[in-house]
Scaffold this active site. Structure first.
Site, PDB file in Angstrom:
ATOM      1  N   ASP A  81      27.896  37.129  12.894  1.00  0.00           N
ATOM      2  CA  ASP A  81      27.277  35.831  13.155  1.00  0.00           C
ATOM      3  C   ASP A  81      26.199  36.052  14.212  1.00  0.00           C
ATOM      4  OD1 ASP A  81      26.862  32.999  13.307  1.00  0.00           O
ATOM      5  OD2 ASP A  81      28.175  32.889  15.039  1.00  0.00           O
ATOM      6  N   SER A  82      25.357  35.054  14.384  1.00  0.00           N
ATOM      7  CA  SER A  82      24.376  35.092  15.472  1.00  0.00           C
ATOM      8  C   SER A  82      25.066  35.151  16.825  1.00  0.00           C
ATOM      9  CB  SER A  82      23.510  33.835  15.429  1.00  0.00           C
ATOM     10  OG  SER A  82      24.326  32.700  15.667  1.00  0.00           O
ATOM     11  N   GLU A 122      28.389  28.967  22.838  1.00  0.00           N
ATOM     12  CA  GLU A 122      28.194  30.320  23.393  1.00  0.00           C
ATOM     13  C   GLU A 122      28.693  30.397  24.834  1.00  0.00           C
ATOM     14  OE1 GLU A 122      26.796  33.378  22.024  1.00  0.00           O
ATOM     15  OE2 GLU A 122      27.291  32.290  20.194  1.00  0.00           O
ATOM     16  N   CYS A 129      27.618  24.814  10.507  1.00  0.00           N
ATOM     17  CA  CYS A 129      27.315  25.932  11.406  1.00  0.00           C
ATOM     18  C   CYS A 129      28.663  26.427  11.894  1.00  0.00           C
ATOM     19  CB  CYS A 129      26.458  25.442  12.570  1.00  0.00           C
ATOM     20  SG  CYS A 129      26.340  26.628  13.945  1.00  0.00           S
ATOM     21  N   THR A 130      28.863  27.738  11.892  1.00  0.00           N
ATOM     22  CA  THR A 130      30.205  28.261  12.183  1.00  0.00           C
ATOM     23  C   THR A 130      30.598  28.105  13.655  1.00  0.00           C
ATOM     24  OG1 THR A 130      29.250  30.481  12.402  1.00  0.00           O
ATOM     25  CG2 THR A 130      30.197  29.877  10.258  1.00  0.00           C
ATOM     26  N   HIS A 131      29.651  27.752  14.506  1.00  0.00           N
ATOM     27  CA  HIS A 131      30.032  27.443  15.894  1.00  0.00           C
ATOM     28  C   HIS A 131      30.773  26.106  15.985  1.00  0.00           C
ATOM     29  CE1 HIS A 131      27.172  30.638  16.889  1.00  0.00           C
ATOM     30  NE2 HIS A 131      27.463  30.521  18.179  1.00  0.00           N
ATOM     31  N   CYS A 157      27.609  33.089   9.215  1.00  0.00           N
ATOM     32  CA  CYS A 157      26.533  32.332   9.868  1.00  0.00           C
ATOM     33  C   CYS A 157      25.736  31.623   8.775  1.00  0.00           C
ATOM     34  CB  CYS A 157      25.619  33.290  10.626  1.00  0.00           C
ATOM     35  SG  CYS A 157      24.183  32.492  11.374  1.00  0.00           S
ATOM     36  N   ASN A 158      25.809  30.299   8.764  1.00  0.00           N
ATOM     37  CA  ASN A 158      25.087  29.545   7.731  1.00  0.00           C
ATOM     38  C   ASN A 158      23.587  29.797   7.802  1.00  0.00           C
ATOM     39  OD1 ASN A 158      27.148  27.304   6.569  1.00  0.00           O
ATOM     40  ND2 ASN A 158      27.620  27.770   8.691  1.00  0.00           N
TER      41      ASN A 158
HETATM   42  N1  DGL Z   1      26.845  30.139  13.654  1.00  0.00           N
HETATM   43  C1  DGL Z   1      25.479  30.016  13.200  1.00  0.00           C
HETATM   44  C2  DGL Z   1      25.449  29.192  11.917  1.00  0.00           C
HETATM   45  O1  DGL Z   1      26.443  29.108  11.222  1.00  0.00           O
HETATM   46  C3  DGL Z   1      24.630  29.508  14.318  1.00  0.00           C
HETATM   47  C4  DGL Z   1      23.190  29.873  14.148  1.00  0.00           C
HETATM   48  C5  DGL Z   1      22.413  29.898  15.417  1.00  0.00           C
HETATM   49  O2  DGL Z   1      22.575  30.854  16.191  1.00  0.00           O
HETATM   50  O3  DGL Z   1      21.602  28.993  15.635  1.00  0.00           O
HETATM   51  O4  DGL Z   1      24.439  28.655  11.537  1.00  0.00           O
END
Ligand code: DGL
Length: 265
Positions: A13-14, A154, A186-188, A76-77
């Site tokens: 993921d990011s 984060e 978004c996975t966050h 990460c979407n």
């Molecule tokens: N977890 C990422 C997602 O699912 C976040 C992307 C980001 O860093 O902006 O989109």
């Protein structure tokens, strides 16, 4: 230590958000070795150019492939909608990618109005436009970019008044337009589930496709004979491109156990 990544499943993921997908994979496939990469040194992806997101996705994907992983999951979407196709073209491995759960949301909404919470890059993407076109006939799909939320997660700032105020700002207009189902695109955001539910109200359905991703990964590995033959529980290893001390604190908190995080070489 790195050669033990051979035959693991790579998940990235990011940043730390993909841990919400990793926990679903770990629960569904407990015998698999997993290696997680948080590209936190380059997060958030959602406010960056497509070229940058593609370059980071390829860099992390190629690093995982070089370590010998047997499959990659894009948790990460934003990376999926911008770069999954490019990564698939360049990898000789199964690549399973999360995407916003618009199709299930359309099946479940009773009001006919679905809200999608995601990063700016995700809501502006051609992939999401195509999901809306394919599945959104006769429904209203409201796309809401949520700048700032990834940064809160984060920092593991999940419940503060600032986080709740941001969520209220994004969610209130969706509810005012009749949304009864919110896609966590978004996975966050699953780490904000309690706060989102408090802001949205108990009668609003929240959808997180992490378990569906784990099932798809399991299916892909089973089809290719790639499921683990181990009998002992799989090991999980964690890497971050960000500040490792901070990653260790935040990722341990989100994972729910004290973990060691290694610097992404
Ligand atoms: N977890 C990422 C997602 O699912 C976040 C992307 C980001 O860093 O902006 O989109």
């Amino acid at each position: 230590m790195i050669h033990t990544l051979r035959d693991a499943i790579g998940v990235f993921d990011s940043g730390v958000g993909g841990l919400s997908v990793l926990r679903a994979i770990h629960a569904a496939l407990p015998l698999e070795h997993l290696v997680y990469v948080a590209d936190s040194g380059h997060a958030p992806y959602g406010d960056q150019s497509e070229a940058h997101i593609t370059q980071r996705t390829l860099t992390v994907g190629k690093w995982l492939a070089e370590q010998g992983v047997k499959a990659i999951t894009i948790a990460c979407n934003t990376a999926t909608v911008v770069a999954a196709q490019t990564l698939r073209e360049q990898m000789h491995l199964p690549v399973v990618a999360i995407e916003p759960a618009i199709k299930p949301a359309v099946a479940l909404t009773r009001s006919g109005v679905v809200g999608v919470l995601a990063t700016r890059q995700t809501v502006q993407s051609a992939s999401v436009a195509s999901l809306v076109e394919r599945y959104g006939a006769n429904k209203r799909i409201l796309l809401q970019g949520c700048p700032g939320l990834v940064e809160q997660v984060e920092r593991a700032d999940l419940h503060s008044p600032e986080t709740e105020a941001l969520l209220r700002q994004f969610i209130t207009p969706l509810l005012a337009q009749g949304a009864d189902t919110l896609v966590l695109g978004c996975t966050h955001y699953p780490f904000l589930r309690d706060t989102i539910q408090r802001v949205a109200g108990d009668n609003i359905l929240l959808l997180d496709p992490a378990e569906a991703v784990a099932r798809e990964l399991s299916r892909r590995l089973s089809d290719t004979g790639g499921l683990s033959q181990h009998t002992a529980p799989g090991q999980v290893q964690f890497f971050s491109s960000g500040d490792v001390a901070q990653a260790q604190t935040v990722m341990s908190h989100l994972w729910g156990a004290s973990i060691s995080v290694h610097a992404l070489p």
